[in-house]
Scaffold this motif. Sequence first.
Motif, PDB file in Angstrom:
ATOM      1  N   TYR A  45       0.854  -1.196   0.000  1.00  0.00           N
ATOM      2  CA  TYR A  45       0.000   0.000   0.000  1.00  0.00           C
ATOM      3  C   TYR A  45       0.891   1.248   0.000  1.00  0.00           C
ATOM      4  O   TYR A  45       1.939   1.273   0.645  1.00  0.00           O
ATOM      5  CB  TYR A  45      -0.900   0.062   1.240  1.00  0.00           C
ATOM      6  N   VAL A  94      -4.476   5.244   4.563  1.00  0.00           N
ATOM      7  CA  VAL A  94      -4.366   3.944   3.897  1.00  0.00           C
ATOM      8  C   VAL A  94      -5.614   3.143   4.206  1.00  0.00           C
ATOM      9  O   VAL A  94      -5.977   2.965   5.382  1.00  0.00           O
ATOM     10  CB  VAL A  94      -3.119   3.168   4.361  1.00  0.00           C
ATOM     11  N   LEU A  98      -7.306  -3.198  -0.561  1.00  0.00           N
ATOM     12  CA  LEU A  98      -7.382  -2.367  -1.748  1.00  0.00           C
ATOM     13  C   LEU A  98      -8.830  -2.238  -2.209  1.00  0.00           C
ATOM     14  O   LEU A  98      -9.701  -2.994  -1.763  1.00  0.00           O
ATOM     15  CB  LEU A  98      -6.511  -2.989  -2.856  1.00  0.00           C
TER      16      LEU A  98
END
Length: 531
Positions: A45, A94, A98
């Motif tokens: 990430y 973050v 995903l």
Amino acid sequence: MAGAIIENMSTKKLVIVGVILLLFQVLSFLVGGLFAPSPTTAIHYVATKCVDVRKHNQQSKWFMPWGPHQCEKIRDFSEAMAMRIQANDIVFAVHIPLPNKEMSPWFQFMLVILQFDIAFNLNNQIAEDGAMVTIDVGLAYRDDILSEWTEIAHSRELRKLSCNFTAPKKPENEGRHYDCDLMPFLELGSVAHKYYLVNIRLPVNERKRVNVGIGEIKDIQLVGIHQNGGFTKVWFAMKTFLTPSILIIMVWYWRRITLMTRPPVLLEKMIFALGISMTFINIPVEWFSVGFNWTWMLLFGDIRQGIFYTMLLSFWIIFCGEHMMDQAERNRFAVYWKQVGPIVFGSFCLFIFDMCERGVQLKNPFYSIWASDVGTELAMAFIIVAGICACLYFLFLCFMVFQVFRNISGKRSSLPAMSRARRLHYEGLIFRFKFLMLVTLACAAMTVIFFIISQVNEGHWHWDEHTVQVNSAFFTGIYGMWNLYVFAIMFLYAPSHKRYGDEQSNGKSAIRMRLTESFGFLRSGAVSHSE
């Protein structure tokens, strides 16, 4: 008095049992190698730079890098300077996982590693004496993409920068990046929610020297590591299958022991205790972690494994010791305190070490013993000392087995005086015992290798070296080996109903021998024979 099954079972039946156990051992390796995926997955990430504009009526304190309620973003710090955005108003966001992905309880745990991308700047270099980065970090979760974020933890942590700039520090090299070590960042003992959000701030206070001399940070990269769901299912299935198998053989073994007229000897008690510890580590309580947010499961798993290691290592010492024929005092646990004591003490030290990290992480998942110089040195010392002690233990066990074999060889001079049938019988027993001892050594060697590799694998991120991949076949194979070894020991050392020599004795008293009584028939004056 009847001997153990290993003494009285026919060679043909023993070979059949050995082949079956070998097939199960091969199967345990194949299960991991062919059906289970890699034990863990690592996902990379890159943090999104968000701007805290809550003073402009933004109510949410959590900053999303993408989606319908994403934050106001900037590309780099030069843009922030042009817009007169202060460093304290920049939030690195973050989202885990995903986009279009979901986390799952089958992932069992989540470990996150952090790395800074720092560019060289003559006017903003990293302090030579080692800079400390202050990180203000929050972690939140939600189970629906439209729901609000719920905070899990918030903390202000210190991490030491360990960076190296290989090129000359000249103006023409400005913009080139430092080579910075990976840093421990976050560890969760369960993955009970679908979505996680990490918000990181790097607060700056020049008066208090907070985040001063840390270089020109360009980006923050995270690596999220979790157990593969497919491997978890294979692992749970193995535990579910093996638990009743060991439990049944353990109950059967102890029932045979209690049916005897004499009390159980030390070795029989140790075998039963080994079965209990194996059952304890087998019980698949992890199934509950799929439905409950049990963050203590990692710590509980370490405790279970530690108890089993302690019991297994102690058992091997006593197992060899009880078969050393020159030993004057047997069948007394106090005799082995010099050998077993260090094992128990070492296990206790490892437990304290584990509590110092994973125990604290139950309250603060961002805590890491590797974050400080003292903690890093202590942790490295524990890993190195543990590996050395494991090797020394194996060498000591080899020495004990060598002593046993030497004693047996010295006593074999009594065998030629026996009748041919009796001599062949006792030679067969000696061969069976030696073979079992060699199998024990092989299991000990594999256990020591597994322990060392698992410790190295635990710390490889902190060492910033290449990942040590322990594949699924090794995990399932070693786990299957432990169960098969415990199963075989309880089966072979259970009291037998047969009495060798009854048919051949013709009314004369038959010579009895028990492996658990250390080849008593070979001691001086203990052998009587007849043609």
